[in-house]
Write an enzyme that holds these catalytic residues in place. Structure first.
Site, PDB file in Angstrom:
ATOM      1  N   ASP A  60      20.644  16.692  26.910  1.00 58.39           N
ATOM      2  CA  ASP A  60      21.982  16.135  26.752  1.00 58.39           C
ATOM      3  C   ASP A  60      22.530  15.911  28.163  1.00 58.39           C
ATOM      4  OD1 ASP A  60      24.748  15.794  26.481  1.00 58.39           O
ATOM      5  OD2 ASP A  60      24.868  17.046  24.687  1.00 58.39           O
ATOM      6  N   TYR A  97      26.334  22.619  23.684  1.00 53.22           N
ATOM      7  CA  TYR A  97      27.589  22.110  23.115  1.00 53.22           C
ATOM      8  C   TYR A  97      27.817  22.703  21.714  1.00 53.22           C
ATOM      9  CZ  TYR A  97      30.903  18.732  21.195  1.00 53.22           C
ATOM     10  OH  TYR A  97      31.985  18.148  20.594  1.00 53.22           O
ATOM     11  N   LYS A 119      32.418  10.404  26.568  1.00 49.97           N
ATOM     12  CA  LYS A 119      32.922  11.053  27.780  1.00 49.97           C
ATOM     13  C   LYS A 119      32.829  10.089  28.967  1.00 49.97           C
ATOM     14  CE  LYS A 119      33.051  14.248  24.679  1.00 49.97           C
ATOM     15  NZ  LYS A 119      32.057  15.284  24.494  1.00 49.97           N
ATOM     16  N   ARG A 139      23.162  -3.534  10.497  1.00 55.06           N
ATOM     17  CA  ARG A 139      22.805  -2.125  10.722  1.00 55.06           C
ATOM     18  C   ARG A 139      21.556  -2.065  11.593  1.00 55.06           C
ATOM     19  NH1 ARG A 139      19.828   0.094   7.118  1.00 55.06           N
ATOM     20  NH2 ARG A 139      21.121  -0.416   5.325  1.00 55.06           N
TER      21      ARG A 139
HETATM   22  C1  LIG Z   1      31.365  15.808  23.353  1.00 51.54           C
HETATM   23  C2  LIG Z   1      29.977  16.252  23.505  1.00 51.54           C
HETATM   24  C3  LIG Z   1      29.039  16.075  22.480  1.00 51.54           C
HETATM   25  C4  LIG Z   1      29.406  15.469  21.148  1.00 51.54           C
HETATM   26  O1  LIG Z   1      29.740  14.119  21.268  1.00 51.54           O
HETATM   27  P1  LIG Z   1      30.747  13.355  20.276  1.00 51.54           P
HETATM   28  O2  LIG Z   1      30.826  12.005  20.859  1.00 51.54           O
HETATM   29  O3  LIG Z   1      32.044  14.107  20.314  1.00 51.54           O
HETATM   30  O4  LIG Z   1      30.145  13.398  18.918  1.00 51.54           O
HETATM   31  C5  LIG Z   1      27.742  16.470  22.720  1.00 51.54           C
HETATM   32  N1  LIG Z   1      27.381  17.037  23.893  1.00 51.54           N
HETATM   33  C6  LIG Z   1      28.263  17.245  24.880  1.00 51.54           C
HETATM   34  C7  LIG Z   1      27.796  17.889  26.153  1.00 51.54           C
HETATM   35  C8  LIG Z   1      29.586  16.861  24.732  1.00 51.54           C
HETATM   36  O5  LIG Z   1      30.461  17.075  25.719  1.00 51.54           O
END
Ligand SMILES: *Cc1c(COP(=O)(O)O)cnc(C)c1O
Length: 378
Positions: free
Chosen positions: A170, A98, A195, A46
């Protein structure tokens, strides 16, 4: 070295033990210790795993940070990082954040006494006006989701710094290939690595990256204490996916520019949201602070019926949640990414029932445009 070279040769790219070009998957939970008095660098997985570490070093270097942290999902990265804040702290957050981040802020962190104010972050004065004496963080997404609004990151980070707050960004839509918020004065970069970073629609993962050593220590403590880490198999897959980040982003972005231009000319398309279009209100700021407009766009259609026909009829883009894969993905923010947001909040933010988001993959742009043409105009 340029980004394209760094992405292949950055960090721990060769296994130090065997010279293997691919970092091994260290599928272990624990490590044997030699001495009662001195434990080795690795004691429990961990805390540390060499496969995860190789990935964390890579993302840190690509973002021009000093430390990177890999988490089990983008939301795990975001939620863990938000644990930097304490009861009584206030956050200023961009309004079309988001949906999952909106949910965790308004339904979990709010319960722990961390309050958020949502603002139109395209305007620096609006950001500054939302600050309170107890504001400890500014949380941004640019381009934002799903309307691709642009925030001036350097300007916003300056406002936060002057008021003793940290800026969190983000950077999922841009990736470090196109935008590096730490270079613009921001403090924490967050990612849903699910993504573009991984890019193959086969892993859920997330990252936090920082430049400041003290902030790095605090997130490291949270990562180990809270425990929402990324496993070694998934870390390896993301290491592999990252190697093609630049070529994937370049190709997808090239197609997205063409598709945006084509959509803007269609009578049944009422609005196109893409910072690559000169008509986009954030076009100039985005061009100044990033290397490109990215591979996600959104648009509205003249009717809900046409919207449904497109979403359900598209074959080359999967009708699905998510984005940033080698295959195009078409989604319906009102019922997908922003379903967690109450209808009134969605309406205020312009996330309407005819809004469609398209993440452009690696299909030939001619084929994507031909299919869009058939479904929209046919
Ligand atoms: C998908 C997404 C998230 C969340 O990420 P996960 O991997 O699905 O937990 C956060 N911010 C943005 C801009 C996203 O597209």
């Amino acid at each position: 070295m340029k980004f394209g070279t760094r992405i292949i040769h950055t960090g721990r790219t060769i296994d130090p033990v065997t010279g293997a070009l691919s970092i091994p998957i260290y599928q272990t939970s624990t490590y044997r210790q030699e001495s009662v008095d001195h434990f080795g660098k690795y004691d429990y997985a961990r805390s540390d795993n060499p496969t995860r570490e190789a990935l964390e070093e890579t993302i840190a270097l690509l973002e021009n940070g000093t430390r990177g942290f890999a988490f089990a999902s983008g939301m795990a990265a975001i939620s863990s990082t938000l644990l930097l804040f304490s009861p009584g702290d206030h956050l200023v957050v961009c309004e079309d954040v988001y949906g999952g981040t909106f949910r965790v802020l308004t339904q979990l962190f709010s319960r722990m006494g961390i309050e958020s104010t949502f603002v139109d972050a395209t305007d620096l004065d609006t950001i500054a006006a939302a600050f309170r004496p107890n504001t400890k963080g500014l949380y941004l997404e640019t381009p934002s989701n799903p309307l691709l609004k642009i925030t001036d990151l350097a300007g916003a980070a300056r406002i936060a710094r002057e008021r003793g707050a940290i800026t969190l960004v983000d950077n999922t839509f841009m990736t470090p290939y196109l935008q590096r918020p730490l270079d613009l004065g921001c403090d924490v970069v967050l990612h849903s690595g699910t993504k573009f970073l991984n890019g193959h629609s086969d892993v859920i993962c997330g990252f936090a990256v920082v430049k400041d050593a003290e902030l790095g220590k605090r997130i490291r403590f949270i990562q180990n204490a809270f425990g929402a880490i990324l496993g070694p198999q998934d870390s390896w897959l993301v290491l592999r996916g990252l190697k093609t980040l630049r070529v994937r982003m370049e190709e997808s972005q090239r197609s997205t520019v063409r598709i945006a231009q084509w959509l803007a000319e269609q009578a049944r398309v009422t609005q196109v949201f893409y910072p690559g279009l000169p008509t986009h209100p954030g076009h100039e700021v985005n061009a100044r602070q990033s290397a490109g407009p990215g591979a996600v766009l959104s648009f509205t259609l003249e009717s809900v019926a046409l919207t449904r026909r497109l979403l359900e009829g598209m074959k080359l883009a999967a009708f699905a949640v998510s984005l940033g894969g080698v295959e195009s993905i078409i989604s319906y923010p009102a019922k997908m990414s922003h379903a967690a947001m109450p209808a009134e909040e969605r309406a205020v933010r312009g996330i309407t029932d005819t809004l469609v988001r398209l993440s452009v993959g690696l299909e030939d742009a001619d084929d994507l445009i031909a299919e869009l043409d058939r479904l929209i105009n046919g």
